[in-house]
Design a protein around this motif. Sequence first.
Motif, short mmCIF file in Angstrom:
data_model
loop_
_atom_site.label_atom_id
_atom_site.label_comp_id
_atom_site.label_asym_id
_atom_site.label_seq_id
_atom_site.Cartn_x
_atom_site.Cartn_y
_atom_site.Cartn_z
N ILE A 274 0.86 -1.19 0.00
CA ILE A 274 0.00 0.00 0.00
C ILE A 274 0.89 1.23 0.00
CG2 ILE A 274 -1.70 1.31 1.34
CD1 ILE A 274 -2.63 -1.43 2.48
N ALA A 275 0.63 2.16 -0.90
CA ALA A 275 1.46 3.36 -0.98
C ALA A 275 0.95 4.41 -0.01
CB ALA A 275 1.44 3.92 -2.40
N CYS A 276 1.88 4.94 0.78
CA CYS A 276 1.54 6.00 1.74
C CYS A 276 2.31 7.23 1.32
CB CYS A 276 1.92 5.57 3.15
SG CYS A 276 1.75 6.87 4.39
N PRO A 277 1.69 8.37 1.11
CA PRO A 277 0.28 8.68 1.41
C PRO A 277 -0.65 8.52 0.21
CG PRO A 277 1.42 10.69 0.85
CD PRO A 277 2.42 9.57 0.70
N GLU A 278 -0.14 8.04 -0.96
CA GLU A 278 -1.00 8.04 -2.16
C GLU A 278 -2.29 7.26 -1.93
OE1 GLU A 278 2.15 7.35 -2.04
OE2 GLU A 278 3.11 8.99 -3.16
N GLU A 279 -2.14 6.04 -1.37
CA GLU A 279 -3.35 5.24 -1.18
C GLU A 279 -3.92 5.37 0.22
OE1 GLU A 279 -3.06 1.21 -3.20
OE2 GLU A 279 -0.95 1.80 -3.13
N MET A 280 -3.04 5.72 1.15
CA MET A 280 -3.50 5.77 2.55
C MET A 280 -2.68 6.81 3.31
SD MET A 280 -5.59 4.04 4.65
CE MET A 280 -5.79 2.44 3.86
N SER A 281 -3.38 7.71 3.96
CA SER A 281 -2.70 8.70 4.81
C SER A 281 -2.72 8.22 6.26
CB SER A 281 -3.41 10.05 4.72
OG SER A 281 -3.19 10.65 3.46
N VAL A 282 -1.70 8.62 7.02
CA VAL A 282 -1.65 8.27 8.45
C VAL A 282 -1.19 9.47 9.26
CG1 VAL A 282 -0.77 6.66 10.18
CG2 VAL A 282 -0.78 6.00 7.79
N VAL A 283 -1.83 9.65 10.39
CA VAL A 283 -1.39 10.66 11.36
C VAL A 283 -1.09 9.96 12.67
CG1 VAL A 283 -1.94 12.82 12.53
CG2 VAL A 283 -2.92 12.35 10.29
N GLY A 284 0.03 10.30 13.26
CA GLY A 284 0.39 9.74 14.56
C GLY A 284 0.05 10.70 15.69
N PHE A 285 0.59 10.41 16.86
CA PHE A 285 0.32 11.25 18.02
C PHE A 285 1.49 11.09 18.98
CE2 PHE A 285 -1.77 13.41 21.34
CZ PHE A 285 -2.99 13.91 20.90
N ASN A 286 2.12 12.18 19.30
CA ASN A 286 3.20 12.26 20.30
C ASN A 286 4.46 12.97 19.82
OD1 ASN A 286 1.94 11.14 22.45
ND2 ASN A 286 2.98 9.17 22.40
N GLU A 287 4.73 12.82 18.50
CA GLU A 287 5.97 13.37 17.97
C GLU A 287 7.19 12.77 18.70
OE1 GLU A 287 7.23 14.67 15.55
OE2 GLU A 287 8.45 16.47 15.86
N MET A 288 7.31 11.46 18.60
CA MET A 288 8.50 10.83 19.15
C MET A 288 9.71 11.18 18.28
SD MET A 288 7.97 6.80 18.16
CE MET A 288 9.52 6.43 17.33
N PRO A 289 10.91 10.92 18.74
CA PRO A 289 12.10 11.34 17.99
C PRO A 289 12.22 10.64 16.64
CG PRO A 289 12.68 10.68 20.24
CD PRO A 289 11.25 10.30 20.03
N PHE A 290 12.87 11.28 15.73
CA PHE A 290 13.30 10.71 14.45
C PHE A 290 12.18 10.46 13.46
CE2 PHE A 290 16.35 9.18 17.69
CZ PHE A 290 17.44 9.93 17.29
#
Lengths: 348, 348
Positions: A274-290
């Motif tokens: 699955i191509a990200c973000p072309e086919e699927m977008s993702v958002v995380g939470f926390n802003e961990m390092p790197f």
Amino acid sequence: MTGPRIVRMTAPTLRDVAQLAGVHPATASRALNPQTRPLVNADTARKVLRAAESIGYQPNPIARSLKTARSSTVGLVIPDLTNPLFPPIVRGIEDVLTPAGYNAWIVNTDNDPDREETQVESLRSRQVEGLIVATAKREHPLLVRLHRQGIKMVLVNRRVDGLELPSVTADDDAGVALAVSHLAALGHTRIAHLAGPQDTSTGVSRARAFRHAMHDHRLADDPALTVECGYWSETAGAAALRSLLDSGASFTAVVAGNDLIALGCYDVFAERGIACPEEMSVVGFNEMPFLDKMRPPLTTVAIPHYEIGGEAARLLLDTLDEPERHPRSVLLAPSLVVRASTGPPRSA
Amino acid sequence: MTGPRIVRMTAPTLRDVAQLAGVHPATASRALNPQTRPLVNADTARKVLRAAESIGYQPNPIARSLKTARSSTVGLVIPDLTNPLFPPIVRGIEDVLTPAGYNAWIVNTDNDPDREETQVESLRSRQVEGLIVATAKREHPLLVRLHRQGIKMVLVNRRVDGLELPSVTADDDAGVALAVSHLAALGHTRIAHLAGPQDTSTGVSRARAFRHAMHDHRLADDPALTVECGYWSETAGAAALRSLLDSGASFTAVVAGNDLIALGCYDVFAERGIACPEEMSVVGFNEMPFLDKMRPPLTTVAIPHYEIGGEAARLLLDTLDEPERHPRSVLLAPSLVVRASTGPPRSA
DNA sequence: TTGTAGGCGTTATCAC
DNA sequence: GTGATAACGCCTACAA
């Protein structure tokens, strides 16, 4: 010409200072302690301080603890130090505690209630004056009991149902709203939520915030598009996304409960091409390092870890100073860091 | 029907146990301590243990420390907990210490010698029985002094020049050899080394290993292709690579002193539009978490962090048990994790 | 085998 | 303002 130096093997004690200054140990004690120094003649105090200085006297915190039943130490209860979320919080805590004359004892619980109980017991036996707890579950009998026993506590990141304890958390509502707005603005309408464990307040509040945000954007809040992860981990995130994909549900974006869950999605993307973000977008939470160096760099909700730690330490110090004060809780504002894991849906 | 429960606010003491068991506190003490238990009648011992159990007696470690000048505690001196290298080491240490009845006090030094000195002093005043030190520089007056004073210490990751202390490190020679062999096999001949700080043993030994490995592969070991980084950090790595590129030197691959330095290279690649691995290959060192999800996934030399911690803890326990034992040092074997940051040179 | 007594280093509570 | 004394909880010679 220097004479022979007598080197004592044991550290100098209060008696040594007193003897050298020609006063009684009790007087020396009073002079050395800023709290009680006013009780003693200024000249005497000076003499004592000079004597202490000259032989490098350091008070023995153990003896002091035994006498005072205090320790200038607080306990830090965290699930696992290897989770990148915690080190900055710990640093924030230490950087507030140290200038205040306190130290922190760190313990890991591995999310194991038995281990947690043992660790807390060991902290208590060391006379810690309070606890900063990052392991709270919504139902947490141990914390309830400790609270009843009058143990001073501050929670970080999490809260306990029905327990009025000071806490420091990110503003989950605002954070999730930022994530959903961002995706909605890109044109996504079918958005899924990989929720964190629902036995943690954070898991619940982010899931609730997700529903509200979807509603605010007049988007369908399809229950089939929310899946709970068993843990706040990559593997749990991957498993949740797999089950969602296998269910045949259709969606073009994911709001993950935290960054680890989001990174678990990356594994599934690789597995299934699955191509990200072309086919699927993702958002995380926390802003961990790197995260900026990931493939793709992860869009996420940044929370101020270091400040969370600092605030928690301040709340605990407040509680120690004024035990009767009504518990305050602090909510810290998150911000959205847009990177390359989010983009417009393919068929927008 | 349960009768009224008397709840005492203060923790039960040895006297309480003794009283309940109908013996003298000294006897209770002997019975409770496995070391001295043989001295007391088996029946009495049983009675005491049962009494202790029934009121939930826990010995007060503070009182014990004051009496015995021991603490069942060791100090952990690390530069910065937020460096992902350390948490797994800490876990390894704790997982060995805990079953042995020891606890670990963690302190950060921020690479600041003054702060280090204060922190160590605070550990000593808490009667820690030994130190596990991850901050060693090749010249380290504080450690030399502590050693002279007979403080038990074990070093992790680093060593001190001219100081015979037990240490646990990765086999840098073997690790760098793996990296260079890999690049050589891909066809690289002009390989650069972004060395770690040369005031740390690790920086020096990896740089030396690099020269040896180049030599072994009959590759030119051009001094102009080795640059020292001021810190083990991304920014220092980026700066070093920039200066190397600006010098006009020609090379197709980089062996970085550690992963952070390698990730600093990624920043420069982005800045200057250099394709990795097509135009430039990079190998890191340490295998910190999440490298598999980087862009590109970083090829690196994996070292067993958790085991390093465990070994260090074991060495320290050995030293505590047998102070006269000759210092051993442990070298742990690394392995190469090949990912996508390395490939054949464009013009091979 | 068990009890007695003293002390680890500090501070709190009395007197003086 | 300072000194004497006791006590925090535990351990350990030494005595019984």
